[in-house]
Design a protein around this motif. Sequence first.
Motif, PDB file in Angstrom:
ATOM      1  N   GLU A 407       0.609  -1.111   0.072  1.00  0.00           N
ATOM      2  CA  GLU A 407       0.041   0.117   0.155  1.00  0.00           C
ATOM      3  C   GLU A 407       0.790   1.164   0.090  1.00  0.00           C
ATOM      4  O   GLU A 407       0.289   2.372   0.247  1.00  0.00           O
ATOM      5  CB  GLU A 407      -0.856  -0.132   1.336  1.00  0.00           C
ATOM      6  N   THR A 408       2.141   1.306  -0.041  1.00  0.00           N
ATOM      7  CA  THR A 408       3.152   2.304  -0.113  1.00  0.00           C
ATOM      8  C   THR A 408       2.596   3.346  -0.977  1.00  0.00           C
ATOM      9  O   THR A 408       2.317   2.933  -2.298  1.00  0.00           O
ATOM     10  CB  THR A 408       4.478   1.958  -0.467  1.00  0.00           C
ATOM     11  N   SER A 409       2.828   4.693  -0.659  1.00  0.00           N
ATOM     12  CA  SER A 409       2.217   5.801  -1.804  1.00  0.00           C
ATOM     13  C   SER A 409       3.610   6.000  -2.623  1.00  0.00           C
ATOM     14  O   SER A 409       3.203   6.896  -3.529  1.00  0.00           O
ATOM     15  CB  SER A 409       2.009   6.850  -1.178  1.00  0.00           C
ATOM     16  N   ALA A 410       4.725   5.400  -2.319  1.00  0.00           N
ATOM     17  CA  ALA A 410       5.898   5.670  -3.100  1.00  0.00           C
ATOM     18  C   ALA A 410       6.420   4.554  -3.313  1.00  0.00           C
ATOM     19  O   ALA A 410       7.622   4.218  -2.883  1.00  0.00           O
ATOM     20  CB  ALA A 410       6.806   6.801  -2.672  1.00  0.00           C
ATOM     21  N   PRO A 411       5.982   3.722  -4.422  1.00  0.00           N
ATOM     22  CA  PRO A 411       6.428   2.299  -4.707  1.00  0.00           C
ATOM     23  C   PRO A 411       7.710   2.441  -5.520  1.00  0.00           C
ATOM     24  O   PRO A 411       7.773   2.082  -6.673  1.00  0.00           O
ATOM     25  CB  PRO A 411       5.313   1.767  -5.269  1.00  0.00           C
ATOM     26  N   VAL A 412       8.820   2.753  -4.882  1.00  0.00           N
ATOM     27  CA  VAL A 412      10.238   3.001  -5.629  1.00  0.00           C
ATOM     28  C   VAL A 412      10.633   1.668  -6.343  1.00  0.00           C
ATOM     29  O   VAL A 412      11.037   1.629  -7.401  1.00  0.00           O
ATOM     30  CB  VAL A 412      11.267   3.342  -4.887  1.00  0.00           C
ATOM     31  N   VAL A 413      10.185   0.534  -5.816  1.00  0.00           N
ATOM     32  CA  VAL A 413      10.367  -0.732  -6.090  1.00  0.00           C
ATOM     33  C   VAL A 413       9.132  -1.473  -6.247  1.00  0.00           C
ATOM     34  O   VAL A 413       8.194  -1.527  -5.214  1.00  0.00           O
ATOM     35  CB  VAL A 413      11.198  -1.604  -5.194  1.00  0.00           C
ATOM     36  N   CYS A 414       8.819  -2.289  -7.460  1.00  0.00           N
ATOM     37  CA  CYS A 414       7.441  -3.039  -7.556  1.00  0.00           C
ATOM     38  C   CYS A 414       7.990  -4.240  -8.545  1.00  0.00           C
ATOM     39  O   CYS A 414       9.058  -4.282  -9.107  1.00  0.00           O
ATOM     40  CB  CYS A 414       6.611  -2.021  -8.143  1.00  0.00           C
ATOM     41  N   SER A 415       6.834  -4.942  -8.845  1.00  0.00           N
ATOM     42  CA  SER A 415       6.831  -6.112  -9.607  1.00  0.00           C
ATOM     43  C   SER A 415       6.309  -5.654 -11.100  1.00  0.00           C
ATOM     44  O   SER A 415       5.366  -4.878 -10.993  1.00  0.00           O
ATOM     45  CB  SER A 415       6.052  -7.083  -9.203  1.00  0.00           C
ATOM     46  N   MET A 416       6.805  -6.149 -12.130  1.00  0.00           N
ATOM     47  CA  MET A 416       6.370  -6.005 -13.486  1.00  0.00           C
ATOM     48  C   MET A 416       4.983  -6.457 -13.446  1.00  0.00           C
ATOM     49  O   MET A 416       4.524  -7.483 -12.743  1.00  0.00           O
ATOM     50  CB  MET A 416       7.349  -6.469 -14.319  1.00  0.00           C
ATOM     51  N   GLU A 417       4.155  -6.266 -14.506  1.00  0.00           N
ATOM     52  CA  GLU A 417       2.625  -6.685 -14.462  1.00  0.00           C
ATOM     53  C   GLU A 417       2.697  -8.168 -14.682  1.00  0.00           C
ATOM     54  O   GLU A 417       2.104  -9.146 -14.078  1.00  0.00           O
ATOM     55  CB  GLU A 417       2.173  -5.937 -15.706  1.00  0.00           C
ATOM     56  N   GLU A 418       3.637  -8.852 -15.424  1.00  0.00           N
ATOM     57  CA  GLU A 418       3.744 -10.151 -15.710  1.00  0.00           C
ATOM     58  C   GLU A 418       4.339 -11.038 -14.518  1.00  0.00           C
ATOM     59  O   GLU A 418       4.184 -12.324 -14.537  1.00  0.00           O
ATOM     60  CB  GLU A 418       4.374 -10.659 -17.014  1.00  0.00           C
ATOM     61  N   GLN A 419       5.162 -10.244 -13.494  1.00  0.00           N
ATOM     62  CA  GLN A 419       5.547 -10.887 -12.580  1.00  0.00           C
ATOM     63  C   GLN A 419       4.577 -10.877 -11.106  1.00  0.00           C
ATOM     64  O   GLN A 419       5.131 -11.537 -10.251  1.00  0.00           O
ATOM     65  CB  GLN A 419       6.961 -10.449 -12.121  1.00  0.00           C
TER      66      GLN A 419
END
Length: 528
Positions: A407-419
């Motif tokens: 729920e972070t408002s600043a997702p500096v790191v995230c997963s790609m859509e397919e991941q």
Amino acid sequence: MKYIFITGGVVSSLGKGLTSGALGALLETRDLKVRIRKFDPYLNVDVGNMSPFQHGEVYVLDDGTETDLDLGHYERFTNSPLSRLNSTTSGRIYESIIQKERRGDFEGKTVQVIPHVTNEIKSVLYESGKDCDVLITELGGTTGDIEGLPFLEAFRQFSLEVGKENVLFIHVTLIPYLKAAGELKTKPSQQSVAKLREIGVQPDILICRTEHPISEEMRQKLSMFCNIEQKAVIEEQDVKNSIYELPLVLSNEGLGDLVVEKLHIDAKKSDMSKWNDIVKKILYPKDNVKIAVVGKYVELQDAYKSVYESLAHAGIGNDCKVNIVRVDSENIERDGAEKYLSDVDGILIAGSVGNRGIEGSIEVAKYARENKIPYFGICIGMQVMAIDFARNVLNLKDANSTEFNPETSAPVVCSMEEQKGGKSMRIGAYDCEIKPNTKAFEAYKKHETSERHRHNFELNNAFKNKLENAGMVVGGVNKKFDLVEILEEKDHPWMVGVQFYPEFHSKPFAPHPLFLAFVKSAIDRKNK
């Protein structure tokens, strides 16, 4: 084609993988083309889902195969090309057989261990033994384990099919020292060899793992009771300084000469100069540095095995001894970074998954950034470097990875859509284009490289420009998927994070460029 089978007896963790790698190194010094493979008797299809607390590190190959850490030893000691064919578990064997049975390949016959399981094992051996002079096959586990019996039976059958003159059985065994009695004991090894002979396998060479020298009388005893030539009883005493002494130890014991003699191989004389040079640099370094390795599995001996070895390789390349200090990231959370890192010359954050100790790792990245300490972040180490920068330089106090805070408002790191959902891990070798005028380019001295990955989360491109405008440098990218591979801190002597695992491409005689540059920066800091 010549085939060598390496089995182990008495206890596990004897170092069969190291022995296999060192033997491969000895044969390569004679200009022989060697390939090394491993059979693991456990029912897991691979080690990808196994806990590091139980199994150690997962070693990843270029083709994305997740393997046992022994394959790391094979690559570090030899030039053996490794792929999916070089690592097979019982789980994969049985999976293949069940698929064939469901397709009707066995025409309704009863599927049994003999011949179906043993035939499957032999087919893997034939397939993986192509295009080399010698195939070395290590069997995991210990002789007598019920799960290893089908493999030993397959090896016995295989030796008959290809001709016994083309096959060598080497048994690695323990010669325990009883402190109370003040003597070494051979009986466990005798029993282990007897167990092998019951199955129909007679070892040709006995390699004796020991903490103390073996007497000639003991060699004679082992020779007689194990039905092995006395000259084929090889002492493998614990090395004192480095595992890279092992090829020299085994060469001095005559193992290389013995193997080519018994397999009737017409090979050139061994040239051990490369290994002599490496050991000389290990024993007599000109400098030394202290490197902190920070992670959540540092208490485990083998969880970061390739990282520790890569640091040793970089030490060899820099004529320097690297003293490693293991720091648990959870301790940083509790006590702060200063207590554990104030006297180190460099900091490395090793890869991990899950949020345990993650705030400690972020604190470490901040400490290295603010105190200008050489920093090398691997996988999660690059991600926490970005999170710290976003929080404390960009002032995005909620900055995080969606792995730790969805729920972070600043997702500096995230997963790609397919991941998303962990359904598609980015694993195996991916290309990286290296930008000029960066620390990475200074290290690699080329514009492109290929590195191995194993992760689900990436640097979020939505924050890339913000990070770069505030003083971060994107040092490398994967053009095909538009992904950040290397991140650097501009206003820092050497602060580099990578999304891949460079430790999987390092060897003692060819240290990985980034490890080499990192240790060099630590030396510069110490001397300055």
